[in-house]
Design an enzyme around this catalytic site. Structure first.
Site, PDB file in Angstrom:
ATOM      1  N   ASP A  14     -84.784 -53.310  20.606  1.00  0.00           N
ATOM      2  CA  ASP A  14     -84.677 -52.147  21.811  1.00  0.00           C
ATOM      3  C   ASP A  14     -85.967 -52.157  22.464  1.00  0.00           C
ATOM      4  O   ASP A  14     -87.102 -52.451  21.738  1.00  0.00           O
ATOM      5  CB  ASP A  14     -83.990 -50.939  21.322  1.00  0.00           C
ATOM      6  CG  ASP A  14     -83.742 -50.001  22.391  1.00  0.00           C
ATOM      7  OD1 ASP A  14     -83.308 -50.447  23.861  1.00  0.00           O
ATOM      8  OD2 ASP A  14     -84.014 -48.866  22.226  1.00  0.00           O
ATOM      9  N   ALA A  16     -87.130 -48.535  24.851  1.00  0.00           N
ATOM     10  CA  ALA A  16     -87.370 -47.253  24.763  1.00  0.00           C
ATOM     11  C   ALA A  16     -86.970 -46.460  23.676  1.00  0.00           C
ATOM     12  O   ALA A  16     -85.718 -46.620  23.282  1.00  0.00           O
ATOM     13  CB  ALA A  16     -86.740 -46.335  26.177  1.00  0.00           C
ATOM     14  N   ALA A  47     -78.073 -35.529  28.628  1.00  0.00           N
ATOM     15  CA  ALA A  47     -78.658 -36.756  29.090  1.00  0.00           C
ATOM     16  C   ALA A  47     -78.793 -37.773  27.921  1.00  0.00           C
ATOM     17  O   ALA A  47     -78.740 -38.838  28.306  1.00  0.00           O
ATOM     18  CB  ALA A  47     -80.114 -36.572  29.407  1.00  0.00           C
ATOM     19  N   MET A  51     -77.013 -42.629  25.021  1.00  0.00           N
ATOM     20  CA  MET A  51     -78.152 -43.386  25.313  1.00  0.00           C
ATOM     21  C   MET A  51     -78.180 -44.848  24.628  1.00  0.00           C
ATOM     22  O   MET A  51     -77.555 -44.884  23.693  1.00  0.00           O
ATOM     23  CB  MET A  51     -79.565 -42.757  24.792  1.00  0.00           C
ATOM     24  CG  MET A  51     -80.969 -43.577  25.083  1.00  0.00           C
ATOM     25  SD  MET A  51     -81.114 -43.143  26.932  1.00  0.00           S
ATOM     26  CE  MET A  51     -81.688 -41.326  26.944  1.00  0.00           C
ATOM     27  N   LYS A  55     -77.261 -48.284  32.478  1.00  0.00           N
ATOM     28  CA  LYS A  55     -77.646 -47.115  32.895  1.00  0.00           C
ATOM     29  C   LYS A  55     -76.440 -46.493  33.702  1.00  0.00           C
ATOM     30  O   LYS A  55     -76.337 -45.345  33.932  1.00  0.00           O
ATOM     31  CB  LYS A  55     -78.922 -47.001  33.689  1.00  0.00           C
ATOM     32  CG  LYS A  55     -80.342 -47.396  32.819  1.00  0.00           C
ATOM     33  CD  LYS A  55     -80.165 -46.406  31.593  1.00  0.00           C
ATOM     34  CE  LYS A  55     -81.110 -46.701  30.614  1.00  0.00           C
ATOM     35  NZ  LYS A  55     -81.181 -46.129  29.181  1.00  0.00           N
ATOM     36  N   HIS A  58     -74.064 -45.118  31.422  1.00  0.00           N
ATOM     37  CA  HIS A  58     -74.554 -44.033  30.934  1.00  0.00           C
ATOM     38  C   HIS A  58     -74.382 -42.803  31.719  1.00  0.00           C
ATOM     39  O   HIS A  58     -73.811 -41.556  31.413  1.00  0.00           O
ATOM     40  CB  HIS A  58     -76.063 -44.198  30.717  1.00  0.00           C
ATOM     41  CG  HIS A  58     -76.856 -43.174  30.015  1.00  0.00           C
ATOM     42  ND1 HIS A  58     -78.015 -43.162  28.977  1.00  0.00           N
ATOM     43  CD2 HIS A  58     -76.786 -41.485  30.015  1.00  0.00           C
ATOM     44  CE1 HIS A  58     -78.309 -42.084  28.549  1.00  0.00           C
ATOM     45  NE2 HIS A  58     -77.479 -41.023  29.279  1.00  0.00           N
ATOM     46  N   ARG A 162     -74.429 -52.960  26.162  1.00  0.00           N
ATOM     47  CA  ARG A 162     -73.846 -52.395  25.052  1.00  0.00           C
ATOM     48  C   ARG A 162     -72.479 -51.609  24.949  1.00  0.00           C
ATOM     49  O   ARG A 162     -72.407 -50.776  26.144  1.00  0.00           O
ATOM     50  CB  ARG A 162     -74.906 -51.489  24.130  1.00  0.00           C
ATOM     51  CG  ARG A 162     -76.364 -52.371  24.008  1.00  0.00           C
ATOM     52  CD  ARG A 162     -77.471 -51.466  23.566  1.00  0.00           C
ATOM     53  NE  ARG A 162     -78.624 -52.088  23.474  1.00  0.00           N
ATOM     54  CZ  ARG A 162     -79.846 -51.520  23.863  1.00  0.00           C
ATOM     55  NH1 ARG A 162     -79.854 -50.406  24.280  1.00  0.00           N
ATOM     56  NH2 ARG A 162     -80.975 -52.392  23.626  1.00  0.00           N
ATOM     57  N   ASP A 188     -82.616 -47.647  18.315  1.00  0.00           N
ATOM     58  CA  ASP A 188     -82.857 -46.314  17.982  1.00  0.00           C
ATOM     59  C   ASP A 188     -81.515 -45.648  18.244  1.00  0.00           C
ATOM     60  O   ASP A 188     -81.380 -44.386  17.931  1.00  0.00           O
ATOM     61  CB  ASP A 188     -83.791 -45.561  18.614  1.00  0.00           C
ATOM     62  CG  ASP A 188     -83.900 -45.423  19.810  1.00  0.00           C
ATOM     63  OD1 ASP A 188     -83.755 -46.712  20.709  1.00  0.00           O
ATOM     64  OD2 ASP A 188     -83.688 -44.363  20.732  1.00  0.00           O
TER      65      ASP A 188
END
Length: 271
Positions: A14, A16, A47, A51, A55, A58, A162, A188
């Site tokens: 990944d 970030a 927010a 994750m 986006k 998201h 994802r 993460d």
């Protein structure tokens, strides 16, 4: 030549919170600013909750949160629609691109760990919730600081982001590696783990440097060891519950795990 079914041939990271942007702040802060631009305030926790997704997905997930949905309706007179998701995303995307290079510094230990992996003969791929345009702004700055994967796929370049496996499959093709059991997915978030599992890969969760802890390096370093371990314990549990085969603090801890993965492959185990 086909990959050996007893050897790890590549790692798909990944971005970030895993390889760059300690604490995963670039998308988090822009999400908060983006919703504020539409007169709806969201918290850091809201927010961060979805994750790892594309986006746009998201944003849809944040708007589906009951409190945010109610706040949007109170301001805009109706519950959010798919058109509203698109409006927020259209505002979010250029904001993210504008600041993403500020969060491109590799997380401590990443450059060194990747060098060890490459010396072992492994290829390095990457998947992300970022789009290709976002990656194009991020990757040259990360490369100038020592981190440059061999392949990358943005969330908008695949059939779906994802938890679908398509970005991982596209990386495998770019890297020329098969079967998928010869690849290890590292990320993460639970979405990263789901992506790896759905692609038939070994999966490794990152607990300390990513979105789940959500602290920068200075904040983490300021914690005493007991406090840090207490904060990390539930994150380890969440990532294992998501299906991770292994959970570690950071990418710096990854290289020694590969011997165990190869031991399991040699014993006939599959992810």
């Amino acid at each position: 030549m086909p990959s050996s079914n007893q050897q790890v041939r590549g790692i798909i990271f990944d971005w970030a919170g895993t390889t760059v942007d300690y604490g995963c702040f670039a998308p988090t802060m822009v999400f908060i600013e983006g919703f504020h631009a539409h007169s709806v305030e969201i918290t850091l926790e809201e927010a961060r909750a979805p994750m790892g997704l594309h986006k746009r997905d998201h944003i849809a997930a944040v708007l589906a949160l009951p409190r945010v949905r109610e706040a949007w309706a109170a301001v805009h007179g109706a519950a959010p629609t798919d058109a509203d998701v698109q409006r927020v995303y259209d505002d979010f995307a250029p904001r993210q691109i504008a600041v993403i290079a500020q969060y491109a510094a590799p997380i401590p230990g990443v450059v060194e760990a990747v060098a060890v992996l490459q010396a072992r003969g492994l290829k390095i791929g990457s998947t992300t919730g970022y789009t290709r345009a976002m990656l194009d702004a991020l990757m040259p700055v990360a490369a100038a600081q020592g981190y440059k994967p061999d392949a990358s796929v943005g969330a908008d370049e695949a059939l779906a982001g994802r938890p679908a496996p398509w970005m991982a499959f596209m990386n495998a093709m770019k890297l020329g590696i098969y079967p998928m059991t010869a690849l290890v997915k590292v990320g993460d978030t639970p979405a990263d783990i789901a992506e790896g599992l759905n692609a038939g890969m070994w999966t490794v969760g990152i607990a300390k440097t990513g979105n789940e802890l959500g602290m920068n390096a200075a904040e983490v370093d300021a914690l005493d060891a007991t406090d840090l371990r207490a904060r990390l314990a539930p994150i380890y549990q969440r990532l294992y519950q998501a299906g991770a085969h292994y959970v570690i603090d950071s990418v710096a801890d990854l290289p020694p795990l590969l011997d165990d993965v190869e031991r399991r492959l040699a014993a006939g185990e599959k992810p």
